[in-house]
Write a protein that holds these residues in place. Structure first.
Motif, PDB file in Angstrom:
ATOM      1  N   GLY A  54       0.864  -1.163   0.102  1.00  0.00           N
ATOM      2  CA  GLY A  54      -0.102   0.126   0.476  1.00  0.00           C
ATOM      3  C   GLY A  54       0.752   1.477   0.239  1.00  0.00           C
ATOM      4  N   LYS A  55       1.432   1.289   1.009  1.00  0.00           N
ATOM      5  CA  LYS A  55       2.702   2.307   1.071  1.00  0.00           C
ATOM      6  C   LYS A  55       3.651   2.939  -0.339  1.00  0.00           C
ATOM      7  N   ALA A  56       4.458   1.371  -1.060  1.00  0.00           N
ATOM      8  CA  ALA A  56       4.298   2.005  -2.254  1.00  0.00           C
ATOM      9  C   ALA A  56       3.614   2.481  -3.112  1.00  0.00           C
ATOM     10  N   ILE A  57       1.982   1.625  -3.526  1.00  0.00           N
ATOM     11  CA  ILE A  57       1.455   2.257  -4.645  1.00  0.00           C
ATOM     12  C   ILE A  57       0.934   3.881  -3.836  1.00  0.00           C
ATOM     13  N   THR A  58       1.194   4.028  -2.786  1.00  0.00           N
ATOM     14  CA  THR A  58       0.729   5.672  -2.162  1.00  0.00           C
ATOM     15  C   THR A  58       1.705   6.539  -2.995  1.00  0.00           C
ATOM     16  N   GLY A  61       1.622   6.541  -6.706  1.00  0.00           N
ATOM     17  CA  GLY A  61       0.481   7.710  -6.801  1.00  0.00           C
ATOM     18  C   GLY A  61       0.960   9.327  -6.549  1.00  0.00           C
ATOM     19  N   ILE A  62       1.832   9.445  -5.770  1.00  0.00           N
ATOM     20  CA  ILE A  62       1.785  11.260  -4.853  1.00  0.00           C
ATOM     21  C   ILE A  62       3.453  11.332  -6.475  1.00  0.00           C
ATOM     22  N   THR A  63       3.712  10.685  -6.709  1.00  0.00           N
ATOM     23  CA  THR A  63       5.107  10.764  -8.101  1.00  0.00           C
ATOM     24  C   THR A  63       4.485  11.454  -9.315  1.00  0.00           C
ATOM     25  N   VAL A  64       2.911  10.231  -9.888  1.00  0.00           N
ATOM     26  CA  VAL A  64       2.617  10.716 -11.152  1.00  0.00           C
ATOM     27  C   VAL A  64       1.886  11.971 -10.733  1.00  0.00           C
ATOM     28  N   ILE A  65       1.122  12.442  -9.747  1.00  0.00           N
ATOM     29  CA  ILE A  65       0.875  13.809  -9.402  1.00  0.00           C
ATOM     30  C   ILE A  65       1.679  14.548  -9.477  1.00  0.00           C
TER      31      ILE A  65
END
Length: 235
Positions: A54-58, A61-65
């Motif tokens: 979960g933390k890795a996916i979060t 997601g922040i990197t994509v934003i």
């Protein structure tokens, strides 16, 4: 089973994030495009080795934003010059720009190699050659050396037409049939006229004259014909 699940999930999430990012990040990359890809791949591959999925996916997601924000900022001209490197002139009006070559750290033989790939052998025939911010080299020939255009000869040519694929590797492209306002039965009828089967067709395209061009898996034999020589041992 858990290893397969984690690997599949990482692959799927990575694919989804790249689709969200858009084509630009995986096409011609600028410096921060490449940095984004490297960071994202490291983050999303972490769950394969550790348990905190979960933390890795979060983080991913922040990197994509953040990347999407950078892309938005780059649309403004003033910020664009800060985020992207400027193009570097390598050849101008048939003369080599040595400062430009030094700036991009390109030896002369590498420049000549790039020019040959683009079909240029004589530097004097080049109006300008530029290394773009993506690292690719654009070459514009002098007017005396550019290919002759129909307009130069006052010729009127018909509008360019792109043949529309209807069958690719034995599979019907239904959305193209719909675009042409044709149906499956029309396609089958055209194939039956020629004795062709869908699964045996490599490519079938709709031409501008309404005819169907078909390239099947059969290769016509041209034994001992010099114009049909193929390199290798398959002759």
């Amino acid at each position: 089973m858990e290893t397969f699940y984690r690997t599949f999930l990482v692959f799927a999430v990575g694919y989804l994030f790249l689709r969200i990012t858009g084509k630009k990040a995986v096409a011609q990359m600028h410096t921060f495009d490449l940095l984004y890809i490297l960071i994202l791949t490291n983050i999303i591959s972490t769950p394969v080795e550790v348990t905190n999925m979960g933390k890795a996916i979060t983080y991913a997601g922040i990197t994509v934003i953040l990347y999407k924000i950078f892309i938005r900022l780059s649309l403004h001209n003033k910020l664009r010059w800060m985020l992207y490197e400027s193009p570097t002139v390598l050849i101008h009006n048939g003369d080599i720009d040595r400062k430009g070559l030094k700036k991009v750290r390109m030896p002369m033989n590498e420049l000549l190699s790039h020019l040959r790939v683009k079909g240029y052998t004589d530097i004097q025939s080049i109006s300008i050659a530029v290394m773009e911010a993506t690292g690719s080299i654009s070459v514009i020939p002098k007017s005396d050396y550019r290919p002759v255009q129909p307009k130069d000869l006052n010729l009127h040519v018909k509008k360019e037409y792109i043949p529309i694929p209807l069958i690719l590797d034995g599979q019907v492209v239904y959305h193209n049939l719909k675009y042409l306002q044709l149906d499956h039965s029309w396609l089958i009828g055209e194939l039956e006229k020629r004795g062709e089967k869908i699964e045996e067709i490599t490519l079938a395209t709709y031409q501008d004259d309404g005819q169907l061009f078909i390239d099947n898996n059969e290769i016509s034999g041209h034994q001992s014909d010099l114009y049909y020589y193929k390199p290798g041992r398959d002759n």
